[in-house]
Design an enzyme around this catalytic site. Sequence first.
Site, short mmCIF file in Angstrom:
data_model
loop_
_atom_site.label_atom_id
_atom_site.label_comp_id
_atom_site.label_asym_id
_atom_site.label_seq_id
_atom_site.Cartn_x
_atom_site.Cartn_y
_atom_site.Cartn_z
N GLY A 264 4.50 -0.95 -3.03
CA GLY A 264 4.76 0.00 -4.10
C GLY A 264 4.39 -0.59 -5.43
O GLY A 264 3.57 -1.50 -5.52
N GLU A 292 3.61 -6.09 -1.42
CA GLU A 292 2.25 -5.81 -1.91
C GLU A 292 2.41 -4.73 -2.97
O GLU A 292 2.95 -3.66 -2.71
CB GLU A 292 1.34 -5.36 -0.76
CG GLU A 292 -0.13 -5.29 -1.16
CD GLU A 292 -0.54 -3.89 -1.58
OE1 GLU A 292 -0.83 -3.72 -2.80
OE2 GLU A 292 -0.56 -2.99 -0.74
N CYS A 326 -4.10 1.14 -3.88
CA CYS A 326 -3.81 -0.07 -4.65
C CYS A 326 -5.05 -0.94 -4.77
O CYS A 326 -5.13 -1.79 -5.65
CB CYS A 326 -2.66 -0.84 -4.01
SG CYS A 326 -2.68 -0.90 -2.23
N GLU A 424 -2.71 -0.69 -14.80
CA GLU A 424 -2.93 0.08 -13.58
C GLU A 424 -2.69 1.56 -13.85
O GLU A 424 -1.65 1.94 -14.39
CB GLU A 424 -2.01 -0.39 -12.46
CG GLU A 424 -2.26 0.32 -11.15
CD GLU A 424 -1.34 -0.13 -10.03
OE1 GLU A 424 -1.81 -0.23 -8.88
OE2 GLU A 424 -0.15 -0.37 -10.30
#
Length: 542
Positions: A264, A292, A326, A424
């Site tokens: 997440g 992760e 991701c 991000e």
Amino acid sequence: MNAIFPLAVPTNEPVRAYGPGSPEKASIKRRLHEMVRETVDIPVIIGGREVRTGDIAEAVCPHDHGHVLATFHQAGAAEVAAAAEAARRAWRDWSETSWDLRAAVLLRAGELLAGPWRDTVNAATMLNQSKTVHQAEIDSACELIDFWRFNPYFMRVLYQEQPWSQPGMWNRVDYRPLEGFVFAVTPFNFTSIGGNLPTSPALMGNTVLWKPASTAVLSGYYIAKLLQAAGLPDGVVNFLPGRGNKVGDPALAHPDLGGIHFTGSTPVFQSMWKQLGDNIARYRSYPRVVGETGGKNFVFVHPSADRDAVVTAVVRGGFEYQGQKCSAGSRVYVPRSLWSGVRQDLADQVRGIRMGSPVDFRNFMAAVIDQYAFDRIKGYIDYAKGSADAEILVGGGCDSSAGYFIQPTVVVTTDPRFKLMTEEIFGPVVTVYVYEDGDLDAAVDLCESTSPYALTGAVFAEDRAVIETLGRRLRHAAGNFYINDKPTGAVVGQQPFGGARASGTNDKAGSMANLLRWTSQRAIKETFVPARDYRYLFMADE
């Protein structure tokens, strides 16, 4: 039974093409037609028992957010406590179950998913997570099948790793499961992660409390039912949809917490880690933490690169599944000598991308996951539109009236540390910085240092010496490093996945390294003829 059972060396599940007139396309279309007309009632599942709390939320189609696919009951503190107790009871037998019987459950689950469950899980992923059929196929079918085939094989290989023994003794290592439950927290963007994060600890003899993302409950529910059909005993994996704090806080405060398996956002993971520290004195043992998290993944282009390959990698790596991977490539460094051609080709290809419902197989992209994501991504696009340091090369349109649609957007900036180059975004936004050919070294340094993340990255060059140099200088900038390929698409057994820095603990899903984290080793030494006198020979005289 007196036998050491072999396991066949696993192979990756072939990806179905769903081409015109193919039987697989007709089959998935039928299942989509059925499921879009259903409204599923999804319970909490504790110890194999369905629990309906009455605290209801809805699962919708992101591309048609007025369409309700399911209602789901949300867990809270009482359900977490009941699940922890169910996990404790199940642990007694499951932790002592032989490895081959545990392997058989996942191997059967893989075959069920490859066969009769494939259309259901793929269709749930397409409808509830707005994935195209190709993105669903490589995720909710192939990758999850691979996890369930490769992990049992890796487990057997791991168990064979044993210490040396000298004459007169026998040394061995027992790979015990952790004491307590593993809390698995899974994201919306990969159904395969939703299936792997609870089952990889379970394979190693652990019991699990699984909190799926609230925006991916439908596919998670079908995975939970599939595992039951595969023979997973009650209480080994407990299914707890619900709000993050309502499930997470009591789980993280429970004294039986043995580990966290998380995928997440970086802020959520950091918050969980802080809660662990605050609660550390209450746990029976120090919890294992595997996470992760985010990425700000790069595509670095050398002047010797193949222009067509670069453009294809940027389009696929940045815009497949709406950039909600991701691993998605979101910052690109292009040399001035290639920029004119790359600019034109990139703009033309992005303008040609078709976007809409994933049920229409002609679409390359669909909707982002929810209103929060839509607003966040739109905020970055609006920031770029209002900045003197950036221009929108292509895209920039946003419309949430019927579905959460954001056009694939390419931003060009003159500032290598521009907001969109460092943060991000997790959406269909790619930002390009053009560097002067003579400033190559400085551009590589920027690529290495601009982002706090280190998940994936790609370099494009035809010069082998340059590839070697870039690989060395960017060694710590990405846990998964691609040469002349897009920075997405890691395959189980081929590219173990994970990153470091702000991207996680780099425990490599799809490898033995990840499975090792769910074990607690016991070293055993047996002496066949033990000593019978405490005195040593050196003590015989002065």
